[in-house]
Design an enzyme around this catalytic site. Structure first.
Site, PDB file in Angstrom:
ATOM      1  N   TYR A  33      74.375  23.321  27.783  1.00 55.38           N
ATOM      2  CA  TYR A  33      73.472  23.405  26.632  1.00 55.38           C
ATOM      3  C   TYR A  33      72.352  24.395  26.889  1.00 55.38           C
ATOM      4  O   TYR A  33      72.169  24.876  28.009  1.00 55.38           O
ATOM      5  CB  TYR A  33      72.907  22.024  26.290  1.00 55.38           C
ATOM      6  CG  TYR A  33      71.837  21.512  27.233  1.00 55.38           C
ATOM      7  CD1 TYR A  33      72.157  21.070  28.502  1.00 55.38           C
ATOM      8  CD2 TYR A  33      70.494  21.473  26.839  1.00 55.38           C
ATOM      9  CE1 TYR A  33      71.174  20.602  29.370  1.00 55.38           C
ATOM     10  CE2 TYR A  33      69.508  21.002  27.694  1.00 55.38           C
ATOM     11  CZ  TYR A  33      69.854  20.565  28.962  1.00 55.38           C
ATOM     12  OH  TYR A  33      68.882  20.110  29.810  1.00 55.38           O
ATOM     13  N   ARG A  52      71.418  32.957  30.148  1.00 53.13           N
ATOM     14  CA  ARG A  52      71.582  31.724  30.930  1.00 53.13           C
ATOM     15  C   ARG A  52      72.731  30.884  30.382  1.00 53.13           C
ATOM     16  O   ARG A  52      73.497  30.293  31.150  1.00 53.13           O
ATOM     17  CB  ARG A  52      70.268  30.923  30.918  1.00 53.13           C
ATOM     18  CG  ARG A  52      70.316  29.713  31.835  1.00 53.13           C
ATOM     19  CD  ARG A  52      68.957  29.056  31.993  1.00 53.13           C
ATOM     20  NE  ARG A  52      68.500  28.460  30.748  1.00 53.13           N
ATOM     21  CZ  ARG A  52      67.298  27.916  30.572  1.00 53.13           C
ATOM     22  NH1 ARG A  52      66.431  27.902  31.578  1.00 53.13           N
ATOM     23  NH2 ARG A  52      66.960  27.395  29.424  1.00 53.13           N
ATOM     24  N   ARG A 100      91.865  12.185  26.642  1.00 56.42           N
ATOM     25  CA  ARG A 100      91.006  12.161  27.817  1.00 56.42           C
ATOM     26  C   ARG A 100      91.797  12.357  29.119  1.00 56.42           C
ATOM     27  O   ARG A 100      92.745  11.620  29.397  1.00 56.42           O
ATOM     28  CB  ARG A 100      90.264  10.830  27.892  1.00 56.42           C
ATOM     29  CG  ARG A 100      89.211  10.769  28.972  1.00 56.42           C
ATOM     30  CD  ARG A 100      88.479   9.436  28.915  1.00 56.42           C
ATOM     31  NE  ARG A 100      87.393   9.369  29.878  1.00 56.42           N
ATOM     32  CZ  ARG A 100      87.553   9.115  31.164  1.00 56.42           C
ATOM     33  NH1 ARG A 100      88.755   8.890  31.653  1.00 56.42           N
ATOM     34  NH2 ARG A 100      86.507   9.072  31.962  1.00 56.42           N
ATOM     35  N   LYS A 147      72.996  24.507  33.466  1.00 52.76           N
ATOM     36  CA  LYS A 147      72.348  23.670  32.439  1.00 52.76           C
ATOM     37  C   LYS A 147      73.420  22.802  31.776  1.00 52.76           C
ATOM     38  O   LYS A 147      73.871  23.058  30.656  1.00 52.76           O
ATOM     39  CB  LYS A 147      71.605  24.561  31.428  1.00 52.76           C
ATOM     40  CG  LYS A 147      70.446  23.833  30.742  1.00 52.76           C
ATOM     41  CD  LYS A 147      69.480  24.816  30.127  1.00 52.76           C
ATOM     42  CE  LYS A 147      68.492  24.162  29.172  1.00 52.76           C
ATOM     43  NZ  LYS A 147      67.577  23.190  29.744  1.00 52.76           N
ATOM     44  N   GLU A 180      62.021  20.340  41.090  1.00 55.05           N
ATOM     45  CA  GLU A 180      61.585  20.576  39.707  1.00 55.05           C
ATOM     46  C   GLU A 180      61.450  19.230  39.029  1.00 55.05           C
ATOM     47  O   GLU A 180      61.807  18.196  39.594  1.00 55.05           O
ATOM     48  CB  GLU A 180      62.597  21.457  38.961  1.00 55.05           C
ATOM     49  CG  GLU A 180      63.967  20.814  38.821  1.00 55.05           C
ATOM     50  CD  GLU A 180      64.980  21.671  38.079  1.00 55.05           C
ATOM     51  OE1 GLU A 180      64.578  22.554  37.308  1.00 55.05           O
ATOM     52  OE2 GLU A 180      66.179  21.433  38.263  1.00 55.05           O
ATOM     53  N   LEU A 204      66.837  24.610  38.033  1.00 54.04           N
ATOM     54  CA  LEU A 204      67.263  25.440  36.910  1.00 54.04           C
ATOM     55  C   LEU A 204      66.370  26.684  36.872  1.00 54.04           C
ATOM     56  O   LEU A 204      65.165  26.586  37.110  1.00 54.04           O
ATOM     57  CB  LEU A 204      67.092  24.657  35.604  1.00 54.04           C
ATOM     58  CG  LEU A 204      67.591  25.397  34.368  1.00 54.04           C
ATOM     59  CD1 LEU A 204      69.113  25.386  34.320  1.00 54.04           C
ATOM     60  CD2 LEU A 204      67.030  24.769  33.100  1.00 54.04           C
TER      61      LEU A 204
HETATM   62  N1  PLP Z   1      64.214  22.442  34.699  1.00 56.48           N
HETATM   63  C1  PLP Z   1      64.955  21.571  33.992  1.00 56.48           C
HETATM   64  C2  PLP Z   1      65.747  20.531  34.712  1.00 56.48           C
HETATM   65  C3  PLP Z   1      64.983  21.635  32.580  1.00 56.48           C
HETATM   66  O1  PLP Z   1      65.737  20.776  31.874  1.00 56.48           O
HETATM   67  C4  PLP Z   1      64.201  22.623  31.926  1.00 56.48           C
HETATM   68  C5  PLP Z   1      64.189  22.727  30.467  1.00 56.48           C
HETATM   69  O2  PLP Z   1      64.640  21.903  29.756  1.00 56.48           O
HETATM   70  C6  PLP Z   1      63.426  23.503  32.706  1.00 56.48           C
HETATM   71  C7  PLP Z   1      63.474  23.391  34.083  1.00 56.48           C
HETATM   72  C8  PLP Z   1      62.576  24.551  32.049  1.00 56.48           C
HETATM   73  O3  PLP Z   1      63.378  25.581  31.541  1.00 56.48           O
HETATM   74  P1  PLP Z   1      62.895  26.520  30.333  1.00 56.48           P
HETATM   75  O4  PLP Z   1      61.589  27.129  30.756  1.00 56.48           O
HETATM   76  O5  PLP Z   1      63.979  27.512  30.207  1.00 56.48           O
HETATM   77  O6  PLP Z   1      62.737  25.623  29.147  1.00 56.48           O
END
Ligand code: PLP
Length: 280
Positions: A33, A52, A100, A147, A180, A204
Site C-alpha cells: 500500500y 516507493r 486460497r 510497505k 521507527e 520504511l
Molecule cells: N514508518 C512506517 C512504519 C509507516 O507506516 C510510515 C507511514 O505510514 C512512515 C514510516 C512514514 O512514511 P511517510 O513519511 O512516507 O508517510
C-alpha cells in the site's frame, strides 16, 4: 462531501465499495500500500510515493501492468471527485482474488483499491504541546522496508500506545537500537545535531523522512543517518517523528518520562517550518 473509493476500474461511495472474500489481501495479507495526501487539492510528493509503491510491488514479486502515470491519473480523478482540500489518499494493491493457497496464483489479476477521505490533522494542542510515545519490542518481520499490508505487529503496538494514552509506539530492538514508530519515522536532536536511524531492512523509507533530511542538509542543520539507541533518545534535547499525515511532530514524553525540556524544541520547530514551506 463524501469519502470515495475506487475498486478495479470503478468509483463508489466508500460504504458501497467491496472486494472479494477470496482476495489475497484479505486472506493472506498478500499486498502492498501507499498513503499520500493533498495540500489544497494538490498531491504532495506523488513521484516519490509512486517510486516507493513500485519498489514494494517488485519486492514482493507482484506481477502487474500498472504504470505510475496510470495510477496517478486515477488518484487525481478520485481526489477531484471527493473534493476535499486536504485529502488522505490510501492505495492498496493485492495479488488478486482466487482460491486460497499460499503460493502465487497463475493468471490472477491484481486488485487495486484507492480511497480518498478528509484528512484529520494533528490538533493545535498536539502541535503546541507535543505528543507522548511508548516504546515496544520490535516484533516485526525482517523486511520493514516493504510497505506491506501485513501490519499486525503495528496494530498491536499502536493499540498498546493508545491504551497508555500515547500518540505512537516506537519499535526498539533487544540491543536498544531504535528503528521507527508504528506509522512514522523517528529523529532525535542532541547538542544541535539531528540523528535518525539509517535506511535498511528495519525501517520504511519515509517520504517525509527523506524530505526532512534534504531540508536539513540544504539549510545547514547538522544531520546524521546512523544507529540511534534508546538511551540516546532518552537523553536527547528534542525528539520528533515524521510522516505524511503528521509532517514533523514533537515528542515530549517517552514512557511517561519527559524528553529534554518537556516541550517542543527549536530545531524541531525550524524543521517543521521548513517542511511547511516545501509542502504547505
Ligand atoms: N514508518 C512506517 C512504519 C509507516 O507506516 C510510515 C507511514 O505510514 C512512515 C514510516 C512514514 O512514511 P511517510 O513519511 O512516507 O508517510
Amino acid at each position: 462531501m463524501p469519502a470515495i473509493a475506487y475498486v478495479n476500474g470503478k468509483f463508489f461511495p466508500i460504504e458501497d465499495a467491496v472486494v472479494s472474500v477470496e482476495d489475497r489481501g484479505f486472506q493472506l495479507g498478500d499486498g502492498i500500500y501507499e498513503v499520500l495526501r493533498t495540500y489544497r487539492g494538490r498531491l504532495h510528493a506523488v513521484e516519490e510515493h509512486m517510486r516507493r509503491l513500485f519498489r514494494s510491488l517488485d519486492a514482493i514479486g507482484l506481477k502487474h501492468s500498472f504504470t505510475a502515470a496510470g495510477l496517478e491519473g486515477i488518484i487525481v480523478e478520485a481526489v477531484k471527485r471527493a473534493g476535499f482540500a486536504d485529502s488522505l489518499v490510501y492505495l492498496q494493491i493485492t495479488r488478486g482474488a482466487t482460491k486460497r493457497a499460499k503460493e502465487f496464483p497463475k493468471d490472477t489479476e491484481p486488485t487495486l483499491v484507492i480511497t480518498v477521505r478528509k484528512l484529520e490533522l494533528p490538533s493545535a494542542a498536539m502541535r503546541e504541546q507535543g505528543v507522548a510515545i511508548l516504546t515496544a519490542d520490535d516484533i516485526r518481520w525482517q523486511r520493514c522496508d516493504i510497505k506491506t499490508v501485513c501490519l499486525l505487529p503495528n496494530v498491536l503496538v499502536s493499540q498498546q500506545a493508545k491504551a497508555a494514552g500515547c500518540f505512537e509506539a516506537l519499535f526498539v530492538e533487544k540491543d536498544g537500537t531504535i528503528n521507527e514508530c508504528a506509522s512514522a519515522n523517528i529523529f532525535i536532536v542532541a547538542a544541535g545535531v539531528v540523528a535518525t536511524p539509517p535506511l535498511g531492512l528495519r525501517i520504511l523509507s519515509g517520504i517525509t523522512r527523506e524530505e526532512v533530511i534534504a531540508l536539513a542538509h540544504k539549510n545547514g542543520v547538522p544531520m546524521q543517518e546512523r544507529r540511534v539507541t534508546l538511551d540516546e533518545l532518552l537523553a536527547a534535547d528534542e525528539v520528533f517523528l515524521t510522516g505524511t499525515t503528521v509532517e514533523v511532530l514533537s515528542i515530549v514524553k517517552v514512557n511517561d518520562r519527559p524528553v529534554g525540556a518537556g516541550k517542543p524544541g527549536l530545531v524541531t520547530q525550524q524543521l517543521h517550518e521548513l517542511f511547511r514551506g516545501l509542502a504547505g
